[in-house]
Design an enzyme around this catalytic site. Structure first.
Site, PDB file in Angstrom:
ATOM      1  N   ARG B 115       0.808  -1.228   0.000  1.00 32.15           N
ATOM      2  CA  ARG B 115       0.000   0.000   0.000  1.00 32.15           C
ATOM      3  C   ARG B 115       0.837   1.273   0.000  1.00 32.15           C
ATOM      4  O   ARG B 115       0.392   2.318   0.478  1.00 32.15           O
ATOM      5  CB  ARG B 115      -0.977   0.019   1.169  1.00 32.15           C
ATOM      6  N   LYS B 137       1.702  11.450 -11.904  1.00 27.39           N
ATOM      7  CA  LYS B 137       0.988  10.362 -12.575  1.00 27.39           C
ATOM      8  C   LYS B 137       1.890   9.139 -12.643  1.00 27.39           C
ATOM      9  O   LYS B 137       3.035   9.224 -13.077  1.00 27.39           O
ATOM     10  CB  LYS B 137       0.597  10.773 -13.993  1.00 27.39           C
ATOM     11  N   GLU B 179       7.363  17.328 -26.578  1.00 32.30           N
ATOM     12  CA  GLU B 179       6.696  17.826 -25.368  1.00 32.30           C
ATOM     13  C   GLU B 179       7.126  19.265 -25.078  1.00 32.30           C
ATOM     14  O   GLU B 179       6.322  20.085 -24.616  1.00 32.30           O
ATOM     15  CB  GLU B 179       6.990  16.922 -24.162  1.00 32.30           C
ATOM     16  N   LYS B 214       5.009  22.876 -16.564  1.00 35.89           N
ATOM     17  CA  LYS B 214       4.205  21.715 -16.172  1.00 35.89           C
ATOM     18  C   LYS B 214       3.865  21.776 -14.689  1.00 35.89           C
ATOM     19  O   LYS B 214       2.725  21.498 -14.287  1.00 35.89           O
ATOM     20  CB  LYS B 214       4.930  20.406 -16.488  1.00 35.89           C
ATOM     21  N   GLU B 224      -6.317  16.526 -12.596  1.00 35.28           N
ATOM     22  CA  GLU B 224      -6.836  16.670 -13.956  1.00 35.28           C
ATOM     23  C   GLU B 224      -8.349  16.746 -13.998  1.00 35.28           C
ATOM     24  O   GLU B 224      -9.011  16.064 -14.762  1.00 35.28           O
ATOM     25  CB  GLU B 224      -6.321  15.509 -14.824  1.00 35.28           C
ATOM     26  N   ARG B 228      -5.531  21.097 -16.049  1.00 36.32           N
ATOM     27  CA  ARG B 228      -4.422  20.207 -16.378  1.00 36.32           C
ATOM     28  C   ARG B 228      -4.606  19.551 -17.744  1.00 36.32           C
ATOM     29  O   ARG B 228      -3.651  19.071 -18.350  1.00 36.32           O
ATOM     30  CB  ARG B 228      -4.253  19.144 -15.283  1.00 36.32           C
ATOM     31  N   ASN B 232      -2.677  17.850 -22.500  1.00 43.21           N
ATOM     32  CA  ASN B 232      -3.023  16.883 -23.545  1.00 43.21           C
ATOM     33  C   ASN B 232      -3.059  17.499 -24.934  1.00 43.21           C
ATOM     34  O   ASN B 232      -3.501  16.848 -25.880  1.00 43.21           O
ATOM     35  CB  ASN B 232      -4.378  16.244 -23.224  1.00 43.21           C
ATOM     36  N   HIS B 235      -2.260  15.359 -27.759  1.00 44.04           N
ATOM     37  CA  HIS B 235      -2.227  13.983 -27.255  1.00 44.04           C
ATOM     38  C   HIS B 235      -3.489  13.189 -27.574  1.00 44.04           C
ATOM     39  O   HIS B 235      -3.459  11.970 -27.565  1.00 44.04           O
ATOM     40  CB  HIS B 235      -1.999  13.966 -25.738  1.00 44.04           C
ATOM     41  N   HIS B 239      -2.230  10.068 -29.075  1.00 41.54           N
ATOM     42  CA  HIS B 239      -2.322   8.750 -28.421  1.00 41.54           C
ATOM     43  C   HIS B 239      -2.986   7.728 -29.336  1.00 41.54           C
ATOM     44  O   HIS B 239      -2.590   6.568 -29.373  1.00 41.54           O
ATOM     45  CB  HIS B 239      -3.112   8.849 -27.115  1.00 41.54           C
ATOM     46  N   HIS B 256       6.739   8.190 -28.763  1.00 41.30           N
ATOM     47  CA  HIS B 256       5.649   9.004 -28.224  1.00 41.30           C
ATOM     48  C   HIS B 256       5.661  10.403 -28.856  1.00 41.30           C
ATOM     49  O   HIS B 256       4.638  10.905 -29.318  1.00 41.30           O
ATOM     50  CB  HIS B 256       5.802   9.113 -26.703  1.00 41.30           C
TER      51      HIS B 256
END
Lengths: 352, 352
Positions: B115, B137, B179, B214, B224, B228, B232, B235, B239, B256
């Site tokens: 945990r 993230k 990016e 960022k 998000e 935020r 994207n 993206h 993606h 990417h």
């Protein structure tokens, strides 16, 4: 029964809880609702749930196989994949309807799906009502190691409906009773006495008081830095015994409560040796536990393997096994150590 | 370079960062230290790390296979099992030394082991320095769906040491550059202009400014919910393109950044159609991107599958594809919608 307020969510009781759930769902405006069940709760609990629960949102039922042996990452993979195929998004809600496997695993699946969606726990076994569903712990087992993988995450709500207890076996009720006895010994001896001295108990009252106690402890120490360790009374040895019986093909698996009950007897012995817990209470505990749970055969050549499993307990740091022990009823001490020799003696004491 | 303070942790730069790491480890008194690497970073980055890092705690190195294809739950299982066998406990520290796969997966492994244990990110690729390692993230892919499983969890510290960039390919540097271009278009056009107009850039300066941007965005909206989503930019379509090329055996996988660069061209086109983003800037973007990344063949009969993959994007709710689009450079709008027809047109625009 009155609502109990946990850190960030309410615990509602009885049939009125379903109205609260309906309100939550319209307030939060979820995009869709997923209900996680196992084969047992799909057959025996889901019909009652659907009778009392009303929503106009799309509902999907996801069924997993019943049993602790399925509380693992492979099962999570299955649920994550089904949720993905059924179009679950970040505004979906997962409702867990089942015992500790369903609530622990379901909470983990929800907390990690797309980095976390909301979930609601509806425990249907005594064990999950008084323990697993309350307190923000989610997780699954890794091999024989219980709850090795998980996160701390709170549900949006817990629904406690004791009617579901009619769907479980008396062995399950006995298993959950061990946790109630635990709260009794550490916080309110009335709970232990009522169970010990009566054939019939008011189970809803015992559940409510158990959740009250657990909630107070968790509010004080949510991440188990300190005082929350008291909830591990009986569990340090209990978990070792439980894992050992689970992984040993020659043994029949114990319920969690059966193992924890053995753990409480052994740890009462340690309490007496280390903290001077009165010997007559050690005897009282052993006698009551064996009366309720019967005597489980743990042989001398099982001891070493049980000790090895105890060393992997999450509570340990730097290889030292960590106990909560009793000075007296309702008077405990966390972070106690015991030698391996003494731990083996405590198993022998149970066995004698 | 000056330290950047994120929500609960510092981002230290250059060689002095290793001293800060050493201080952290003695202050927190970890029981043991695990270093997660892949075959590349073990060979090329680990020697430098061990030269600059000093500790008297036990250290174990855990190596996984390099590549996005290994960023999955099976790899997590392997790491969890090795950590268990090596006696990792709740006071162990996991240091991730590698690119986005290592920092994302390592952060997830640490946040879910017993945990949650502490972790420190040391990104070694440009992409992970400016994006993956910063912002809380963590996660792994589920099949072709990127980061479908994960949690929000902050490291204790990030170490940014641009010397590691000498160990990666120019293709990787180009990938990370996408990016930086992204931050330029949405927040500080200087970044895009410097990359567009120069053959040689001060990469450390661009990294520092990208992380600053960022971090400001993430501090405002860590989970998000809202602003935020600007991160994207490029993206949503990017993606989809990335997943499509990854799963299609007839296509060579894109980095990417290559996929996100295509996404920025397509989304610039959408921005123009939907928000009146100036057409000459759309052309400027397409020209600059194709100059840096070359032209990737995306044929008309790829469009439908790319759209299907976009529908599974985590940002979507109730099946609607969600875009961040530009009104102008440094002037964006979140939660924009576009028809499937228009999305296909934007792919055709890139392709023309």
């Amino acid at each position: 029964m009155t609502t109990i307020n946990a850190a960030t969510y309410p615990i509602h009781f009885d049939e009125k809880a379903y109205n609260e759930l309906t309100s939550l769902i319209s307030k939060k405006n979820y995009s869709s609702i997923f209900i996680l069940v196992d084969d047992n709760t799909l057959e025996h609990c889901y019909p009652r749930f659907m009778q009392l629960f009303a929503t106009d949102k799309p509902i999907e039922v996801i069924q997993i196989d019943a049993g602790e042996i399925h509380k693992n990452i492979e099962t999570c993979m299955g649920v994550w994949n089904v949720m993905t195929e059924l179009g679950a998004d970040r505004k979906s809600l997962l409702i867990t309807l089942g015992g500790g496997v369903i609530t622990d695993l379901g909470g983990f699946v929800a907390s990690t799906f797309k980095r976390g969606i909301d979930f609601v726990n509806i425990p249907t076994t005594l064990l999950s009502m008084v323990d697993a569903s309350v307190g923000g712990k989610t997780g699954v087992d890794l091999g024989v190691l219980k709850n090795q993988i998980g996160v701390f995450a709170n549900p949006e709500m817990i629904v406690i409906d004791a009617e579901y207890l009619h769907t479980v076996s008396t062995r399950e009720i006995r298993s959950g009773t061990a946790e109630i006895i635990k709260y009794g010994m550490t916080h309110d001896i009335r709970l232990f006495n009522e169970i010990k001295d009566n054939d019939q108990v008011n189970i809803v009252d015992l559940i409510h008081r158990s959740i009250e106690i657990k909630n107070e402890v968790v509010l004080e120490d949510p991440k188990e830095q300190d005082i929350r360790k008291v909830l591990n009374w009986g569990h340090t040895i209990g978990h070792g015994v439980e894992s050992y019986f689970l992984e040993n093909p020659k043994k029949e698996a114990l319920t969690h409560g059966e193992a924890i009950a053995i753990g409480m007897v052994c740890e009462a012995y340690l309490s007496s040796e280390i903290l001077g817990f009165p010997e007559e209470k050690v005897s009282e505990i052993k006698e009551a536990i064996i009366k309720i749970y019967g005597k489980i055969a743990i042989e001398k050549n099982d001891f070493k393997a049980i000790l090895e499993l105890m060393k992997h307990d999450k509570k340990n740091v730097a290889g030292e096994i960590n106990f909560v022990l009793l000075k007296d009823y309702e008077d405990f001490k966390i972070n106690c150590k015991a030698s391996e020799e003494l731990i083996k003696k405590s198993l022998a004491f149970y066995n004698a």
